[in-house]
Design an enzyme around this catalytic site. Structure first.
Site, PDB file in Angstrom:
ATOM      1  N   LYS A   1     -11.991  15.804  -7.286  1.00  0.00           N
ATOM      2  CA  LYS A   1     -12.757  15.831  -8.528  1.00  0.00           C
ATOM      3  C   LYS A   1     -12.740  14.487  -9.232  1.00  0.00           C
ATOM      4  CE  LYS A   1     -10.432  19.592  -9.460  1.00  0.00           C
ATOM      5  NZ  LYS A   1      -9.617  20.444 -10.282  1.00  0.00           N
TER       6      LYS A   1
ATOM      7  N   HIS B   1      -2.220  -2.724  18.379  1.00  0.00           N
ATOM      8  CA  HIS B   1      -3.400  -3.357  17.774  1.00  0.00           C
ATOM      9  C   HIS B   1      -4.606  -3.395  18.698  1.00  0.00           C
ATOM     10  CE1 HIS B   1       0.047  -4.929  15.411  1.00  0.00           C
ATOM     11  NE2 HIS B   1      -0.770  -4.611  14.439  1.00  0.00           N
TER      12      HIS B   1
ATOM     13  N   HIS C   1       0.848  -1.190   0.000  1.00  0.00           N
ATOM     14  CA  HIS C   1       0.000   0.000   0.000  1.00  0.00           C
ATOM     15  C   HIS C   1       0.887   1.244   0.000  1.00  0.00           C
ATOM     16  CE1 HIS C   1       0.929   0.447   4.249  1.00  0.00           C
ATOM     17  NE2 HIS C   1       0.455  -0.776   4.507  1.00  0.00           N
TER      18      HIS C   1
ATOM     19  N   CYS D   1       2.157  -7.860  15.971  1.00  0.00           N
ATOM     20  CA  CYS D   1       3.423  -7.097  15.971  1.00  0.00           C
ATOM     21  C   CYS D   1       4.621  -8.036  15.861  1.00  0.00           C
ATOM     22  CB  CYS D   1       3.654  -6.353  17.280  1.00  0.00           C
ATOM     23  SG  CYS D   1       2.520  -5.051  17.666  1.00  0.00           S
TER      24      CYS D   1
ATOM     25  N   LYS E   1     -12.519  14.221   2.713  1.00  0.00           N
ATOM     26  CA  LYS E   1     -12.492  15.087   1.533  1.00  0.00           C
ATOM     27  C   LYS E   1     -12.609  14.278   0.259  1.00  0.00           C
ATOM     28  CE  LYS E   1      -9.291  18.343   3.552  1.00  0.00           C
ATOM     29  NZ  LYS E   1      -7.855  18.196   3.638  1.00  0.00           N
TER      30      LYS E   1
ATOM     31  N   CYS F   1       2.432 -10.231  21.171  1.00  0.00           N
ATOM     32  CA  CYS F   1       1.414  -9.854  20.181  1.00  0.00           C
ATOM     33  C   CYS F   1       1.770 -10.486  18.841  1.00  0.00           C
ATOM     34  CB  CYS F   1       1.310  -8.343  20.012  1.00  0.00           C
ATOM     35  SG  CYS F   1       0.190  -7.915  18.651  1.00  0.00           S
TER      36      CYS F   1
ATOM     37  N   HIS G   1       4.085   1.478   2.227  1.00  0.00           N
ATOM     38  CA  HIS G   1       5.252   0.749   1.727  1.00  0.00           C
ATOM     39  C   HIS G   1       5.892   1.521   0.571  1.00  0.00           C
ATOM     40  CE1 HIS G   1       2.598  -2.731   3.164  1.00  0.00           C
ATOM     41  NE2 HIS G   1       3.553  -2.611   4.062  1.00  0.00           N
TER      42      HIS G   1
ATOM     43  N   CYS H   1      -2.547  -5.041  23.430  1.00  0.00           N
ATOM     44  CA  CYS H   1      -1.419  -4.542  22.645  1.00  0.00           C
ATOM     45  C   CYS H   1      -1.584  -3.034  22.436  1.00  0.00           C
ATOM     46  CB  CYS H   1      -1.371  -5.255  21.293  1.00  0.00           C
ATOM     47  SG  CYS H   1      -0.271  -4.452  20.128  1.00  0.00           S
TER      48      CYS H   1
HETATM   49  O1  ME8 Z   1       7.141  -3.977   9.911  1.00  0.00           O
HETATM   50  N1  ME8 Z   1       2.941   5.558   6.526  1.00  0.00           N
HETATM   51  O2  ME8 Z   1       6.753  -4.821   7.808  1.00  0.00           O
HETATM   52  P1  ME8 Z   1       5.467  -4.011   7.337  1.00  0.00           P
HETATM   53  C1  ME8 Z   1       4.241   5.469   6.241  1.00  0.00           C
HETATM   54  N2  ME8 Z   1       8.433  -6.756   8.222  1.00  0.00           N
HETATM   55  N3  ME8 Z   1       4.897   4.306   6.135  1.00  0.00           N
HETATM   56  C2  ME8 Z   1       4.233   3.177   6.343  1.00  0.00           C
HETATM   57  C3  ME8 Z   1       2.860   3.189   6.653  1.00  0.00           C
HETATM   58  C4  ME8 Z   1       2.205   4.452   6.738  1.00  0.00           C
HETATM   59  N4  ME8 Z   1       0.914   4.596   6.994  1.00  0.00           N
HETATM   60  N5  ME8 Z   1       2.462   1.912   6.787  1.00  0.00           N
HETATM   61  C5  ME8 Z   1       3.541   1.129   6.554  1.00  0.00           C
HETATM   62  C6  ME8 Z   1       7.381  -4.763   9.012  1.00  0.00           C
HETATM   63  N6  ME8 Z   1       4.619   1.884   6.282  1.00  0.00           N
HETATM   64  C7  ME8 Z   1       8.564  -5.695   9.126  1.00  0.00           C
HETATM   65  C8  ME8 Z   1       9.834  -4.909   8.889  1.00  0.00           C
HETATM   66  S1  ME8 Z   1      12.493  -4.716   8.659  1.00  0.00           S
HETATM   67  C9  ME8 Z   1      13.817  -5.638   9.131  1.00  0.00           C
HETATM   68  C10 ME8 Z   1      11.102  -5.696   9.024  1.00  0.00           C
HETATM   69  C11 ME8 Z   1       5.956   1.397   5.933  1.00  0.00           C
HETATM   70  O3  ME8 Z   1       5.002  -4.649   6.079  1.00  0.00           O
HETATM   71  C12 ME8 Z   1       7.005   1.889   6.915  1.00  0.00           C
HETATM   72  O4  ME8 Z   1       8.266   1.798   6.317  1.00  0.00           O
HETATM   73  O5  ME8 Z   1       4.509  -3.859   8.439  1.00  0.00           O
HETATM   74  C13 ME8 Z   1       6.909   0.861   8.006  1.00  0.00           C
HETATM   75  O6  ME8 Z   1       8.053   0.901   8.849  1.00  0.00           O
HETATM   76  C14 ME8 Z   1       6.828  -0.386   7.168  1.00  0.00           C
HETATM   77  O7  ME8 Z   1       5.987  -0.009   6.047  1.00  0.00           O
HETATM   78  C15 ME8 Z   1       6.229  -1.576   7.888  1.00  0.00           C
HETATM   79  O8  ME8 Z   1       6.053  -2.586   6.950  1.00  0.00           O
END
Ligand code: ME8
Length: 497
Positions: free
Chosen positions: A298, A146, A17, A128, A295, A125, A20, A143
């Site tokens: 258009k 969550h 999403h 997490c 919000k 958790c 990421h 948690c």
């Molecule tokens: O945590 N805004 O993976 P994950 C900005 N696998 N960035 C965001 C976001 C948001 N709303 N949501 C997700 C994990 N991210 C582990 C990581 S690393 C050794 C292991 C981004 O799929 C952001 O970079 O939950 C966040 O840290 C990451 O996705 C978490 O990805």
């Protein structure tokens, strides 16, 4: 010099999403910028494919964990390509090469005396994949992230002596105040450390999907240690027959959001110290992109779907919007309406129109040849030091501030056009010299800006640089290219909605 930058590896049980995409684009901006500075760059991203949540998701979907992660790795690879990221490798923690190296590192940690067998009793958790301390829990043993009720778990497993690293970590933070950026995130990390570190589970009983411990294959490695090690293991097998570890380790920048700060700022350096490996130089921690779904816009409705934006407006527009709208490091709201406003006023008007207009005037008044002239001293003064300012800000994790510095000059050039009025100068023979200077100065400004903006807007700046007859891709000082180059007109870089 080498520059090694990473994104988190994303969980292989979800769909990619915007969050990421955001971290991926941030790392890509740094990678592209560093290449422009002539650094030897390695950029890593990938997927985190072990752990209970993945095993559970697979079961729910009636498939095997491997099939699930194979599919999801494809979606993440696709996301990475669609945001136009230039990663050098895509790691998957189910890769043979990763598993073998993880086992070697954890063996070393054990040989060094930082592993012991014990009983874990506490709250875990599964969402997490994190063991929670009593102080972290919300009322009712929930948690903090969550908000689900956690069960008290008792299990036999191996422990990592995290507590031993309390002092070394405090020293690390004292000696490297820049280890975590921005500052307030460093303070959070330090507060966690100063609060007292307890040993953590290094493994879990093998009811789960993970990397078996070399000395006790009945246990699999706790998924966070397996995952964090990706940054190190990837270098050993990313290029068949070549080990890149010497060349790129230690890592320069780990990009991530605040949700995984504890793992990267505490567990990760401790783990590396335990394995006697050099520590990364720094973490760039950004906030959350928040969606305000009230919000409506258009044409995009009310949910900013990154893939829809890319399909309709191109990846440059998404890259620009996210870093322009939200100050990197802070949480910030994004919206489809905000996207359309910035697209129209900043990309289409400020930048796109400036480019089309300048090139059209040079075509019309000078047959497409950039005049040979001295740069206007007014602009020389405004552009003075811009390359250093932008580089300096990026070195401090200020991805939005550096873009703002560039944008000030985009607006400056627009004002310059209005002030100099080339269309008036063109009417009078006596103004030929001045028109040459104005047109030269505008084209030179566009060139310098296109190079500076390239990391945020890779596609459109390439088109513009081609129209400007510019071969180079590294950063340029204003006024350093003489006139005389043949320029081409261009179609609008960002067509109006
Ligand atoms: O945590 N805004 O993976 P994950 C900005 N696998 N960035 C965001 C976001 C948001 N709303 N949501 C997700 C994990 N991210 C582990 C990581 S690393 C050794 C292991 C981004 O799929 C952001 O970079 O939950 C966040 O840290 C990451 O996705 C978490 O990805």
């Amino acid at each position: 010099m080498s520059f090694y930058v990473t994104t988190p590896i994303y969980y292989g049980n979800g769909e990619p999403h915007l969050g990421h995409a955001y971290s991926t684009m941030a790392a890509d901006i740094l990678a592209r910028h560093m290449r422009q500075r002539g650094e030897d760059v390695f950029f890593l991203t990938g997927t985190d494919e072990h752990g209970e949540p993945i095993a559970q998701a697979a079961e729910k979907q009636g498939t095997t964990p491997q099939e699930l992660v194979d599919r999801s790795a494809e979606s993440f690879r696709d996301m990475v390509a669609r945001v136009n990221a230039t990663n050098d490798f895509f790691i998957r923690t189910t890769d043979r090469g990763h598993i073998e190296r993880v086992q070697a590192v954890v063996d070393r940690v054990r040989e060094n005396g930082f592993v012991y067998e014990g009983t874990y009793e506490g709250y875990y958790c599964p969402r997490c994949a994190d063991f929670k301390t009593p102080t972290e829990l919300l009322e009712g043993n929930r948690c903090p992230i969550h908000e689900i009720v956690l069960e008290l778990e008792t299990e036999q497993n191996w422990f990592f002596r995290l507590s031993t690293f309390q002092e070394p970590l405090e020293k690390l933070y004292a000696g490297h105040p820049d280890f975590v950026r921005p500052d307030f995130r460093r303070n959070e990390a330090l507060a966690f450390i100063k609060g007292g570190l307890q040993d953590v589970s290094l493994s879990r009983p093998k009811l789960s999907w993970g990397v078996p411990l070399p000395w006790d294959p009945e246990q699999v490695m706790y998924v966070w240690f397996d995952a964090l090690l990706n940054y190190y293991t990837a270098l050993s097998y990313a290029r068949p027959g070549e080990d890149l570890t010497e060349r790129y380790w230690p890592c320069d920048v780990h990009v991530m959001a605040k949700d995984i700060l504890k793992f990267h700022s505490v567990y990760w350096p401790a783990m590396l110290m335990a394995a006697e490996l050099p520590l990364p130089k720094g973490l760039y921690v950004h906030g959350y992109l928040l969606m305000d779904d009230k919000k409506m816009s258009k044409s995009l409705g009310n949910v900013l779907d990154p893939f829809e934006v890319i399909d309709r407006f191109g990846s440059d527009a998404l890259r620009f919007y996210c870093f322009r709208e939200v100050s990197f490091g802070q949480d910030g709201s994004i919206s489809t309406e905000g996207f359309e406003t910035r697209y129209e006023t900043e990309l289409a008007n400020d930048f796109g129109n400036l480019a089309s207009r300048t090139l059209a005037m040079i075509d019309r008044y000078r047959d497409g040849l950039q005049p040979v002239a001295e740069p206007d001293p007014l602009l020389v003064a405004d552009f003075e030091g811009i390359v250093d300012r932008v580089s300096g800000l990026l070195d401090e994790a200020q991805l939005s501030q550096s873009l703002e510095e560039i944008w000030v000059l985009v607006r400056r050039l627009n004002r310059y056009v209005e002030e100099a009025q080339p269309w008036v100068l063109a009417k009078d023979e006596a103004d030929t010299g001045r028109l040459d200077q104005v047109l030269y100065s505008l084209a030179e400004g566009l060139r310098v800006l296109a190079l500076l903006l390239h990391p945020w807007l890779p596609n459109s700046t390439l088109k513009l640089l081609e129209a400007l007859g510019e071969q180079r891709s590294d950063l340029a000082v204003y006024g350093s290219r003489p006139g005389g180059t043949k320029l081409e007109k261009i179609e609008p870089l960002f067509p109006k909605l």
